[in-house]
Design an enzyme around this catalytic site. Sequence first.
Site, PDB file in Angstrom:
ATOM      1  N   ASN A 180       1.009  -1.590   0.317  1.00  0.00           N
ATOM      2  CA  ASN A 180      -0.006   0.062  -0.352  1.00  0.00           C
ATOM      3  C   ASN A 180       0.941   1.371   0.026  1.00  0.00           C
ATOM      4  O   ASN A 180       1.281   1.331   0.825  1.00  0.00           O
ATOM      5  CB  ASN A 180      -1.120   0.121   1.318  1.00  0.00           C
ATOM      6  CG  ASN A 180      -1.701   1.616   1.275  1.00  0.00           C
ATOM      7  OD1 ASN A 180      -2.474   2.463  -0.158  1.00  0.00           O
ATOM      8  ND2 ASN A 180      -2.310   1.518   2.156  1.00  0.00           N
ATOM      9  N   TRP A 181       1.107   2.073  -1.269  1.00  0.00           N
ATOM     10  CA  TRP A 181       1.738   2.646  -1.522  1.00  0.00           C
ATOM     11  C   TRP A 181       1.589   4.213  -1.091  1.00  0.00           C
ATOM     12  O   TRP A 181       1.850   5.286  -0.157  1.00  0.00           O
ATOM     13  CB  TRP A 181       2.447   3.192  -2.672  1.00  0.00           C
ATOM     14  CG  TRP A 181       3.355   2.134  -3.383  1.00  0.00           C
ATOM     15  CD1 TRP A 181       3.662   1.092  -2.945  1.00  0.00           C
ATOM     16  CD2 TRP A 181       3.636   2.681  -4.470  1.00  0.00           C
ATOM     17  NE1 TRP A 181       4.737   0.321  -3.576  1.00  0.00           N
ATOM     18  CE2 TRP A 181       4.790   1.188  -5.070  1.00  0.00           C
ATOM     19  CE3 TRP A 181       3.789   3.222  -5.761  1.00  0.00           C
ATOM     20  CZ2 TRP A 181       4.899   0.291  -5.726  1.00  0.00           C
ATOM     21  CZ3 TRP A 181       4.430   3.428  -7.350  1.00  0.00           C
ATOM     22  CH2 TRP A 181       5.470   1.329  -7.350  1.00  0.00           C
ATOM     23  N   LYS A 182       0.078   4.453  -0.553  1.00  0.00           N
ATOM     24  CA  LYS A 182      -0.216   5.415   0.267  1.00  0.00           C
ATOM     25  C   LYS A 182       0.189   6.726  -0.430  1.00  0.00           C
ATOM     26  O   LYS A 182      -0.418   6.196  -1.831  1.00  0.00           O
ATOM     27  CB  LYS A 182      -0.264   5.561   1.851  1.00  0.00           C
ATOM     28  CG  LYS A 182      -0.376   4.686   2.354  1.00  0.00           C
ATOM     29  CD  LYS A 182      -0.395   4.546   3.643  1.00  0.00           C
ATOM     30  CE  LYS A 182      -0.264   3.234   4.863  1.00  0.00           C
ATOM     31  NZ  LYS A 182      -0.733   3.385   6.172  1.00  0.00           N
TER      32      LYS A 182
ATOM     33  N   GLY B  97       1.604   2.641  10.667  1.00  0.00           N
ATOM     34  CA  GLY B  97       2.635   3.581   9.713  1.00  0.00           C
ATOM     35  C   GLY B  97       3.520   4.010  12.214  1.00  0.00           C
ATOM     36  O   GLY B  97       4.220   5.079  11.440  1.00  0.00           O
TER      37      GLY B  97
ATOM     38  N   SER C 211       3.060  -1.847  10.794  1.00  0.00           N
ATOM     39  CA  SER C 211       4.690  -1.622  10.595  1.00  0.00           C
ATOM     40  C   SER C 211       4.741  -3.117  10.259  1.00  0.00           C
ATOM     41  O   SER C 211       6.149  -3.748  10.901  1.00  0.00           O
ATOM     42  CB  SER C 211       5.299  -1.482  12.310  1.00  0.00           C
ATOM     43  OG  SER C 211       4.190  -0.796  12.772  1.00  0.00           O
TER      44      SER C 211
ATOM     45  N   GLY D  67       2.266  -1.053   4.537  1.00  0.00           N
ATOM     46  CA  GLY D  67       3.275   0.234   4.044  1.00  0.00           C
ATOM     47  C   GLY D  67       4.130   1.118   3.897  1.00  0.00           C
ATOM     48  O   GLY D  67       4.955   0.442   2.646  1.00  0.00           O
ATOM     49  N   GLY D  68       5.007   1.715   4.717  1.00  0.00           N
ATOM     50  CA  GLY D  68       5.962   2.101   4.989  1.00  0.00           C
ATOM     51  C   GLY D  68       7.259   1.463   3.738  1.00  0.00           C
ATOM     52  O   GLY D  68       7.438   2.010   2.914  1.00  0.00           O
TER      53      GLY D  68
ATOM     54  N   GLU E  18      -7.162   4.555   7.310  1.00  0.00           N
ATOM     55  CA  GLU E  18      -7.285   5.939   7.294  1.00  0.00           C
ATOM     56  C   GLU E  18      -8.480   6.204   6.305  1.00  0.00           C
ATOM     57  O   GLU E  18      -8.781   7.784   6.722  1.00  0.00           O
ATOM     58  CB  GLU E  18      -6.060   6.383   5.867  1.00  0.00           C
ATOM     59  CG  GLU E  18      -4.530   6.388   7.010  1.00  0.00           C
ATOM     60  CD  GLU E  18      -3.280   5.393   6.149  1.00  0.00           C
ATOM     61  OE1 GLU E  18      -3.623   5.174   5.491  1.00  0.00           O
ATOM     62  OE2 GLU E  18      -2.268   5.259   7.175  1.00  0.00           O
TER      63      GLU E  18
ATOM     64  N   HIS F  44      -9.453   0.780   5.011  1.00  0.00           N
ATOM     65  CA  HIS F  44      -8.593   0.807   4.814  1.00  0.00           C
ATOM     66  C   HIS F  44      -8.713   1.898   6.151  1.00  0.00           C
ATOM     67  O   HIS F  44      -9.608   2.633   6.245  1.00  0.00           O
ATOM     68  CB  HIS F  44      -8.018   1.277   4.369  1.00  0.00           C
ATOM     69  CG  HIS F  44      -5.938   1.625   4.936  1.00  0.00           C
ATOM     70  ND1 HIS F  44      -5.544   2.539   5.614  1.00  0.00           N
ATOM     71  CD2 HIS F  44      -5.063   1.109   4.718  1.00  0.00           C
ATOM     72  CE1 HIS F  44      -4.659   2.650   6.386  1.00  0.00           C
ATOM     73  NE2 HIS F  44      -3.809   1.476   5.737  1.00  0.00           N
TER      74      HIS F  44
ATOM     75  N   GLU G 177      -5.738  -5.108  10.954  1.00  0.00           N
ATOM     76  CA  GLU G 177      -4.691  -3.968  10.243  1.00  0.00           C
ATOM     77  C   GLU G 177      -5.360  -3.348  11.781  1.00  0.00           C
ATOM     78  O   GLU G 177      -5.843  -2.675  11.997  1.00  0.00           O
ATOM     79  CB  GLU G 177      -4.846  -2.738   9.840  1.00  0.00           C
ATOM     80  CG  GLU G 177      -4.371  -3.557   8.427  1.00  0.00           C
ATOM     81  CD  GLU G 177      -4.138  -2.491   7.503  1.00  0.00           C
ATOM     82  OE1 GLU G 177      -2.590  -2.728   7.205  1.00  0.00           O
ATOM     83  OE2 GLU G 177      -4.378  -1.479   6.697  1.00  0.00           O
TER      84      GLU G 177
END
Length: 256
Positions: free
Chosen positions: A10-12, A174, A213, A234-235, A98, A96, A168
């Site tokens: 997930n590159w966001k 994150g 994470s 993600g990150g 977010e 998600h 999640e």
Amino acid sequence: MERRLLVAANWKMHGQKLQNEMLLQALLAGLVKENAPEIVICPPSIYLAQLQAELKNTMLSLGGQNLFTEEKGAYTGEISAPMLVDFGCRYVIVGHSERRCLFGEDDELVGKKFVAAQKSGLIPILCVGESMEQRYKGLTDEAVSTQVERILKKVGVKAFGSAVVAYEPVWAIGTGITATPEEAQAVHKMIRVAISSHDAAVASKLRIIYGGSVNAFNAWDLIAKSDIDGALVGGASLVADQFISICRSMGGNKNA
Ligand code: PGA
């Protein structure tokens, strides 16, 4: 019963053309097909065309990060399921945290997005997870099962036969704090048991992936757990070496 493992990146809202190209080239150079999980890249939607061209005939597939409930119409700024399909997407992330926390998406809307995705042949990756407060109060199972049950009620259990669930925990996204493999496994199992009470066959085939994470160091221990079938990253998906290591630690299938 075998479940094909899945790692979704997930590159966001990260990346630009040149960076995307460099990252993809590094991934394609470092990933090997043998014993690999299914790997999906979910870039910002404006870059789907770029990725569709670059990922053609590679082992990587494409996914959207979000979609709207309608197929077309006067919905300024939104993107529909048929549009994602048009750009080669196979998956789409729905619900998600977010989207839920920053953009006010509730279970009702998430359920509609789930339905819209499947109507166009996309596989929804349904995200669920408890907040930090809910975990401290001992409400994790209740919070997560409520999210799952609400969607189940809307879409029916058979729909989970062509969906993925991503657990999640919101406090792990994150933050660098991961749920321990034991904590994650307990929730994954709870989700599978909940689905199983509606349809055991669907539950045993369902891929439940973990997100929050995930990195090159913890992926191995997470995937060792019996109900963890992959990761939503993600990150660490923005760092080629990290993402390659995560994919390598996963392997291809899980025997359940
Ligand atoms: P993270 O994000 O890996 O950066 O914690 C995961 C996600 O939000 O899907």
